[in-house]
Design an enzyme around this catalytic site. Structure first.
Site, PDB file in Angstrom:
ATOM      1  CE  LYS A 153      -3.993   1.660   2.802  1.00  0.00           C
ATOM      2  NZ  LYS A 153      -4.645   1.286   4.002  1.00  0.00           N
ATOM      3  CB  SER A 170      -7.939   3.157   3.206  1.00  0.00           C
ATOM      4  OG  SER A 170      -7.068   2.685   4.291  1.00  0.00           O
ATOM      5  CB  SER A 182      -7.834   0.483   6.131  1.00  0.00           C
ATOM      6  OG  SER A 182      -8.734   1.682   6.115  1.00  0.00           O
TER       7      SER A 182
END
Length: 457
Positions: free
Chosen positions: A81, A155, A179
């Protein structure tokens, strides 16, 4: 096994094939890159793809394997990420507001590399990780492989979309209020939020200590392998390999806040999983514990807004942010300091209160989300406060366990009538990822989920 099947085999199986000489890392990584080139124009899962570097890393992994060297993830393609630092690149956190390159890899990335993993690319997230979808005005939406009209969640939405589409063997995300679990649930994957501080984070104070790094994978054993790499010493892979002893499982459909509806298909997925756990020999009871609805959820809301304000203040170019992100930060700046202090002080009482469920139970079973995945752009144009309230209702079962720190996982639990993934949440005692992994792996063996791929992939 052909290369397409290998791309969907998961990190643990890929590592076994490379170690046995049945598959080369270079061929596997090249196929992953081909799949990224073919599918990511639609999915928009990657912010950056390191094609040349990944192929070079794969060739070095093959050379190491040929010399008889061993490493847990040797030659396995992974994605990380964009809030995890990579040397020489800005740690963008889903924004266009950062241009300073990081001086070194984050410890998470460094541990992946030391384990032999090939970092194929960096995956997208919403600005500052503030939303349960992955969209921004300047980057566009990231889309769900199961239905491009729907979001993969957020997320860590890019990480989940990349794994679900077979573009990498595994991915690492971060979870400050769901997330990892949200996108895993939206894309039919397993996502583990380890216990707080289990995996070292260079920015560990981010999100007032609630954020944790962890794996998003096709199989439970893939997640256990990655967690062993990121937090060695507990032998999580061994825990996932055998059925757990008879467990006491509490089932709860009580939302963290009054009057929040749960979709019928979500409720059915939880109750079906409860019946399966009972059939597998566990003691399963319905328990809807009191979770201090008003005080606890209000304290989290104040934390969230404070985190947004602090995150924006730390960016070098905040004017480049979406207007909605700036509005959320403005709400945080408007909070009186005493309100923030009171919210942070709620952490320990909430932790003690939440963990009372584990005085008599080994696991807590709940929904992950109150509804199936959002449509892309579903909340676009809504007033900021309205969107925040919608997000809170959708994710009501998740942020408490970031405050308390307990390990929690999203476990696939079938599909809606429209073919969208459903999932349940398993929460464990403090620092007891092993029981969460063991129970999730037993569920996977009872109802395999990874054999079903998104249509067209």
């Amino acid at each position: 096994m052909d290369l397409t099947e290998a791309c969907f085999a998961g990190a643990a199986r890929q590592a076994e094939l490379i170690r046995a000489g049945a598959l080369s890392s270079r061929d596997l990584v090249a196929e992953c890159l081909r799949r990224i080139d073919g599918h990511d124009r639609v999915l928009n899962a990657f912010r950056l793809v390191f094609a040349d570097g990944a192929l070079a890393e794969a060739e070095r992994a093959d050379a190491r394997a040929a010399r008889g060297e061993h490493a847990p993830l040797l030659g396995v393609p992974v994605a990380v990420k964009e809030d995890l630092a990579i040397a020489g690149l800005p740690t963008t956190k889903g924004t266009a507001a950062v241009d300073r390159p990081a001086p070194a890899d984050s410890e998470v990335v460094a541990r992946l590399r030391r384990a032999g993993a090939v970092v194929v690319g960096r995956t997208r997230m919403p600005e500052l990780g503030l939303w349960p979808h992955t969209e921004s005005s300047w980057a566009g939406p990231t889309r769900n492989p199961w239905s491009p009209a729907h979001s993969p969640g957020g997320s860590s939405g890019g990480s989940a979309a990349a794994v679900a589409a077979g573009m990498v063997g595994a991915a690492v995300g971060t979870d400050g209020a769901g997330s990892i679990r949200i996108p895993a649930a939206c894309t039919g994957l397993f996502g583990l939020k380890p216990h707080r501080d289990r995996v070292p984070l260079d920015d560990g104070a981010a999100w007032t200590g609630m954020v944790v790094a962890g794996p998003i994978t096709r199989h439970v054993r893939d997640a256990a392998l990655l967690t062993d790499v990121l937090a060695p010493g507990a032998d999580f892979a061994a825990a996932a390999a055998v059925d757990p002893p008879r467990l006491r499982v509490a089932v709860s459909l009580r939302t963290w806040g009054p009057g929040i509806p749960i979709a019928e298909e979500v409720r059915d997925a939880v109750l079906d999983t409860a019946r399966l756990l009972a059939d597998l020999g566990h003691d399963v009871v319905r328990l809807d514990p009191e979770m201090r609805d008003v005080a606890g959820s209000a304290a989290f809301a104040a934390r969230y807004l404070h985190i947004a304000a602090r995150g924006v203040a730390e960016l070098p170019h905040p004017r480049r942010l979406d207007r909605t992100t700036r509005r959320v930060a403005a709400l945080g700046r408007a909070l009186p300091p005493r309100t923030v202090r009171a919210a942070l002080a709620q952490g320990e009482p909430l932790t003690r209160h939440a963990n009372r469920v584990f005085d008599r139970h080994d696991l807590l079973l709940t929904p992950v989300l109150t509804r199936p995945p959002l449509r892309v752009g579903q909340w676009a144009g809504r007033p900021t406060v309205t969107a925040l309230l919608s997000a809170a209702r959708m994710t009501t079962f998740l942020p408490l366990w970031n405050i308390a720190g307990n390990p929690a996982a999203a476990v696939p639990a079938g599909h809606t009538r429209a073919g969208l993934p459903l999932a349940v949440q398993l929460v464990g005692r403090a620092r007891d990822e092993r029981t969460v992994l063991a129970a999730a792996a037993q569920l996977e063996r009872a109802r395999p989920w990874a054999d079903r791929r998104p249509p067209g992939f």
